[in-house]
Design a protein around this motif. Structure first.
Motif, PDB file in Angstrom:
ATOM      1  N   GLU A 289       0.815  -1.216   0.000  1.00  0.00           N
ATOM      2  CA  GLU A 289       0.000   0.000   0.000  1.00  0.00           C
ATOM      3  C   GLU A 289       0.849   1.265   0.000  1.00  0.00           C
ATOM      4  N   MET A 290       2.091   1.165   0.436  1.00  0.00           N
ATOM      5  CA  MET A 290       2.981   2.326   0.402  1.00  0.00           C
ATOM      6  C   MET A 290       3.204   2.805  -1.024  1.00  0.00           C
ATOM      7  N   PHE A 291       3.135   1.892  -1.992  1.00  0.00           N
ATOM      8  CA  PHE A 291       3.448   2.230  -3.375  1.00  0.00           C
ATOM      9  C   PHE A 291       2.273   2.076  -4.330  1.00  0.00           C
ATOM     10  N   LEU A 292       1.298   1.257  -3.958  1.00  0.00           N
ATOM     11  CA  LEU A 292       0.196   0.957  -4.868  1.00  0.00           C
ATOM     12  C   LEU A 292      -1.146   1.475  -4.359  1.00  0.00           C
ATOM     13  N   GLY A 293      -1.106   2.203  -3.260  1.00  0.00           N
ATOM     14  CA  GLY A 293      -2.345   2.717  -2.699  1.00  0.00           C
ATOM     15  C   GLY A 293      -3.061   1.640  -1.909  1.00  0.00           C
ATOM     16  N   PRO A 294      -4.188   2.027  -1.284  1.00  0.00           N
ATOM     17  CA  PRO A 294      -4.915   1.082  -0.435  1.00  0.00           C
ATOM     18  C   PRO A 294      -5.403  -0.135  -1.221  1.00  0.00           C
ATOM     19  N   ALA A 295      -5.256  -1.292  -0.605  1.00  0.00           N
ATOM     20  CA  ALA A 295      -5.789  -2.518  -1.206  1.00  0.00           C
ATOM     21  C   ALA A 295      -7.296  -2.522  -1.003  1.00  0.00           C
ATOM     22  N   PRO A 296      -8.037  -3.079  -1.961  1.00  0.00           N
ATOM     23  CA  PRO A 296      -9.477  -3.206  -1.746  1.00  0.00           C
ATOM     24  C   PRO A 296      -9.732  -3.997  -0.461  1.00  0.00           C
ATOM     25  N   GLU A 297     -10.794  -3.666   0.253  1.00  0.00           N
ATOM     26  CA  GLU A 297     -11.078  -4.312   1.541  1.00  0.00           C
ATOM     27  C   GLU A 297     -11.166  -5.823   1.431  1.00  0.00           C
ATOM     28  N   SER A 298     -11.663  -6.303   0.302  1.00  0.00           N
ATOM     29  CA  SER A 298     -11.839  -7.745   0.134  1.00  0.00           C
ATOM     30  C   SER A 298     -10.559  -8.441  -0.343  1.00  0.00           C
TER      31      SER A 298
END
Length: 192
Positions: free
Chosen positions: A167-176
């Motif tokens: 997430e530091m480089f690709l943004g937040p992961a989808p919740e699922s």
């Protein structure tokens, strides 16, 4: 899996047999590469010298330490900092986005490959933490506190921490979105 170390004495016997046959039949030498358990520059060069191979294949060692090629080329062990490791991870993420695309599917595919890489890289034990050099590929360090928080995070065997790093480089992961390593190595326990 991978519970025994490579048999470099056997590899040496094979090299000697091939070299003897080449000499008997006046054949030109063929390059011979050995493989197994190369995890440091010292491993690489001592195996080249001891076994008489022309080179050594870098497999799991390079998955755990992608900078192993630099160590071999420069004939040194690199006490790579957590910041330098994070820069390599950033580059890996950028390659993923460039290859798979920046749409949701591309980012999630890049994240999956990045987490797969991290599922190997967390096994790296920083030189400053080791009791002896060089480390061996089958060494399993007990949980340790790194020299800083980032080093401790990079050493985590928890897949949710690998997602956090992504997430530091690709943004937040989808919740699922979840990650379970593909490899069935005895060094990783699946976590949900």
């Amino acid at each position: 899996r991978y519970t025994r170390l490579a048999d470099w004495d056997y590899i040496k016997e094979c090299v000697e047999a091939v070299r003897a046959r080449e000499a008997e039949e006046d054949l030109p030498p063929i390059p011979i590469f050995g493989g197994g358990d190369c995890y440091s520059s010292q491993d690489y060069w001592s195996n080249v010298e001891k076994a008489g191979v022309d080179g050594v294949m870098l497999g799991r060692g390079a998955l755990i330490k992608p900078w192993l090629f630099t160590e071999v080329k420069e004939r040194r062990e690199w006490d790579i900092s957590a910041r330098e490791r994070l820069d390599l991870i950033r580059t890996y993420a950028e390659y993923g986005i460039n290859h798979f695309g920046s749409d949701t599917a591309g980012v999630n595919t890049a994240r999956r490959y990045l987490c797969e890489a991290l599922s190997f890289q967390y096994r790296y034990i920083p030189i400053g933490v080791l009791e002896h050099l060089p480390a061996r590929i089958n060494d399993r360090a007990p949980a340790f506190r790194g020299r800083d928080e980032l080093e401790t995070l990079l050493a985590s065997g928890n897949s949710s921490d690998w997602i956090k790093i992504s997430e530091m480089f690709l943004g937040p992961a989808p919740e699922s979105w979840t990650f379970t390593p593909k490899h069935k190595s005895n060094s990783v326990e699946s976590q949900g």
